[in-house]
Motif scaffolding. Sequence first.
Motif, PDB file in Angstrom:
ATOM      1  N   UNK A  35      51.193  38.911  40.769  1.00 57.68           N
ATOM      2  CA  UNK A  35      50.587  39.088  39.446  1.00 57.68           C
ATOM      3  C   UNK A  35      49.170  39.627  39.632  1.00 57.68           C
ATOM      4  N   UNK A  36      48.596  40.111  38.551  1.00 59.20           N
ATOM      5  CA  UNK A  36      47.201  40.525  38.602  1.00 59.20           C
ATOM      6  C   UNK A  36      46.304  39.292  38.678  1.00 59.20           C
ATOM      7  N   UNK A  37      45.071  39.467  39.083  1.00 51.48           N
ATOM      8  CA  UNK A  37      44.118  38.353  39.133  1.00 51.48           C
ATOM      9  C   UNK A  37      43.923  37.754  37.750  1.00 51.48           C
ATOM     10  N   UNK A  38      43.919  38.604  36.749  1.00 51.06           N
ATOM     11  CA  UNK A  38      43.787  38.175  35.355  1.00 51.06           C
ATOM     12  C   UNK A  38      44.907  37.186  34.987  1.00 51.06           C
ATOM     13  N   UNK A  39      46.135  37.553  35.329  1.00 44.88           N
ATOM     14  CA  UNK A  39      47.282  36.700  35.010  1.00 44.88           C
ATOM     15  C   UNK A  39      47.304  35.429  35.854  1.00 44.88           C
ATOM     16  N   UNK A  93      47.500  42.409  44.415  1.00 47.63           N
ATOM     17  CA  UNK A  93      48.511  42.151  43.384  1.00 47.63           C
ATOM     18  C   UNK A  93      49.919  41.975  43.960  1.00 47.63           C
ATOM     19  N   UNK A  94      50.375  42.846  44.879  1.00 42.96           N
ATOM     20  CA  UNK A  94      51.735  42.679  45.400  1.00 42.96           C
ATOM     21  C   UNK A  94      51.938  41.363  46.165  1.00 42.96           C
ATOM     22  N   UNK A 118      38.998  39.198  35.509  1.00 41.30           N
ATOM     23  CA  UNK A 118      39.069  38.494  36.789  1.00 41.30           C
ATOM     24  C   UNK A 118      39.535  39.444  37.875  1.00 41.30           C
ATOM     25  N   UNK A 119      39.105  39.162  39.098  1.00 35.87           N
ATOM     26  CA  UNK A 119      39.389  40.028  40.236  1.00 35.87           C
ATOM     27  C   UNK A 119      39.706  39.165  41.449  1.00 35.87           C
ATOM     28  N   UNK A 120      40.567  39.677  42.336  1.00 36.73           N
ATOM     29  CA  UNK A 120      40.861  38.961  43.572  1.00 36.73           C
ATOM     30  C   UNK A 120      39.734  39.121  44.583  1.00 36.73           C
TER      31      UNK A 120
END
Length: 130
Positions: free
Chosen positions: A85-89, A80-81, A55-57
Amino acid sequence: MNSVQGLLAASVISIQNSCFVYPACQNCFSRLILDSKRFSCLKCGCTGEAKDASYRYRLSLKIADTNDLFDITVFGSCLDPFFGVTAENLQRYIQDFSQLSGETNTESSTRALVQAVETCFIGKRFIFGV
Protein backbone atom coordinates in the motif's frame (compact mmCIF):
# COMPACT_ATOMS: atom_id res chain seq x y z
CA MET A 1 18.50 14.52 -5.86
CA ASN A 2 17.04 11.42 -7.52
CA SER A 3 20.05 10.66 -9.72
CA VAL A 4 21.61 7.28 -9.03
CA GLN A 5 25.41 7.40 -8.82
CA GLY A 6 25.88 3.65 -8.59
CA LEU A 7 24.29 0.36 -7.68
CA LEU A 8 25.07 -1.66 -4.59
CA ALA A 9 24.04 -5.30 -4.11
CA ALA A 10 23.77 -5.86 -0.37
CA SER A 11 21.90 -7.82 2.28
CA VAL A 12 19.81 -6.22 5.00
CA ILE A 13 21.31 -6.87 8.43
CA SER A 14 18.84 -4.90 10.57
CA ILE A 15 16.07 -2.33 10.63
CA GLN A 16 17.34 0.83 12.34
CA ASN A 17 14.03 2.30 13.58
CA SER A 18 10.38 1.42 14.02
CA CYS A 19 8.87 4.51 12.39
CA PHE A 20 8.38 3.61 8.72
CA VAL A 21 5.88 6.35 7.84
CA TYR A 22 6.15 10.06 8.53
CA PRO A 23 4.04 13.16 7.81
CA ALA A 24 5.82 14.81 4.88
CA CYS A 25 5.68 18.25 3.32
CA GLN A 26 4.35 18.02 -0.23
CA ASN A 27 6.78 20.76 -1.32
CA CYS A 28 10.13 19.69 0.19
CA PHE A 29 9.45 16.22 1.71
CA SER A 30 10.66 17.36 5.17
CA ARG A 31 8.97 16.01 8.28
CA LEU A 32 5.92 18.06 9.23
CA ILE A 33 5.15 19.28 12.72
CA LEU A 34 1.61 18.11 13.54
CA ASP A 35 -0.72 19.24 16.27
CA SER A 36 -4.35 18.20 16.65
CA LYS A 37 -5.63 20.61 13.98
CA ARG A 38 -2.72 21.99 11.91
CA PHE A 39 0.56 20.99 10.31
CA SER A 40 3.58 23.13 9.49
CA CYS A 41 6.89 22.59 7.74
CA LEU A 42 9.85 24.18 9.47
CA LYS A 43 11.94 24.00 6.30
CA CYS A 44 9.73 25.73 3.70
CA GLY A 45 6.96 27.22 5.85
CA CYS A 46 4.10 25.26 4.29
CA THR A 47 1.03 24.97 6.56
CA GLY A 48 -2.38 23.35 6.42
CA GLU A 49 -4.97 21.29 8.24
CA ALA A 50 -3.65 18.18 10.00
CA LYS A 51 -6.26 15.98 8.28
CA ASP A 52 -4.71 16.95 4.90
CA ALA A 53 -1.13 15.98 5.80
CA SER A 54 0.56 13.60 3.37
CA TYR A 55 2.62 10.63 4.51
CA ARG A 56 5.80 9.15 3.08
CA TYR A 57 7.87 6.02 3.68
CA ARG A 58 11.22 6.23 5.45
CA LEU A 59 13.01 2.95 6.08
CA SER A 60 16.44 3.08 7.75
CA LEU A 61 18.51 -0.05 7.25
CA LYS A 62 21.90 -1.45 8.11
CA ILE A 63 23.14 -3.36 5.06
CA ALA A 64 26.26 -5.31 4.16
CA ASP A 65 27.91 -6.21 0.90
CA THR A 66 30.85 -8.61 0.74
CA ASN A 67 33.28 -6.02 2.18
CA ASP A 68 31.53 -3.29 4.15
CA LEU A 69 28.60 -2.30 6.37
CA PHE A 70 26.44 0.68 5.44
CA ASP A 71 23.63 2.66 7.06
CA ILE A 72 21.14 3.75 4.43
CA THR A 73 17.68 5.25 4.37
CA VAL A 74 15.16 4.42 1.66
CA PHE A 75 12.44 7.01 1.07
CA GLY A 76 9.21 7.29 -0.84
CA SER A 77 7.02 5.30 -3.14
CA CYS A 78 9.70 2.77 -4.14
CA LEU A 79 8.64 0.98 -0.93
CA ASP A 80 4.97 0.71 -1.99
CA PRO A 81 5.42 -2.77 -3.55
CA PHE A 82 7.02 -4.11 -0.35
CA PHE A 83 4.31 -2.77 1.95
CA GLY A 84 1.52 -3.45 -0.53
CA VAL A 85 0.00 0.00 0.00
CA THR A 86 1.04 3.62 -0.18
CA ALA A 87 2.43 5.28 2.95
CA GLU A 88 -0.77 7.32 3.10
CA ASN A 89 -2.91 4.17 3.24
CA LEU A 90 -0.63 2.39 5.71
CA GLN A 91 -0.92 5.36 8.07
CA ARG A 92 -4.70 5.28 7.68
CA TYR A 93 -4.76 1.50 8.42
CA ILE A 94 -2.65 2.01 11.55
CA GLN A 95 -4.96 4.77 12.79
CA ASP A 96 -8.11 2.77 11.98
CA PHE A 97 -6.72 -0.34 13.71
CA SER A 98 -5.89 1.66 16.82
CA GLN A 99 -9.38 3.17 16.93
CA LEU A 100 -11.16 -0.14 16.31
CA SER A 101 -9.12 -2.01 18.90
CA GLY A 102 -9.56 0.79 21.42
CA GLU A 103 -5.81 1.04 21.88
CA THR A 104 -4.61 4.25 23.47
CA ASN A 105 -1.04 2.97 23.22
CA THR A 106 -0.10 1.81 19.70
CA GLU A 107 2.77 -0.32 21.03
CA SER A 108 1.31 -3.72 20.08
CA SER A 109 0.36 -2.68 16.52
CA THR A 110 3.78 -1.04 16.08
CA ARG A 111 5.50 -4.21 17.33
CA ALA A 112 3.51 -6.34 14.84
CA LEU A 113 4.42 -3.99 11.98
CA VAL A 114 8.11 -4.02 12.94
CA GLN A 115 8.09 -7.83 13.01
CA ALA A 116 6.49 -7.96 9.56
CA VAL A 117 9.05 -5.52 8.12
CA GLU A 118 11.92 -7.44 9.70
CA THR A 119 10.61 -10.69 8.19
CA CYS A 120 10.31 -9.04 4.77
CA PHE A 121 13.75 -7.39 4.72
CA ILE A 122 16.29 -8.91 7.13
CA GLY A 123 18.52 -11.48 5.48
CA LYS A 124 17.28 -10.59 2.00
CA ARG A 125 19.55 -9.24 -0.73
CA PHE A 126 18.56 -6.13 -2.69
CA ILE A 127 20.13 -3.83 -5.24
CA PHE A 128 20.25 -0.28 -3.89
CA GLY A 129 20.68 2.82 -6.02
CA VAL A 130 23.10 5.13 -4.20
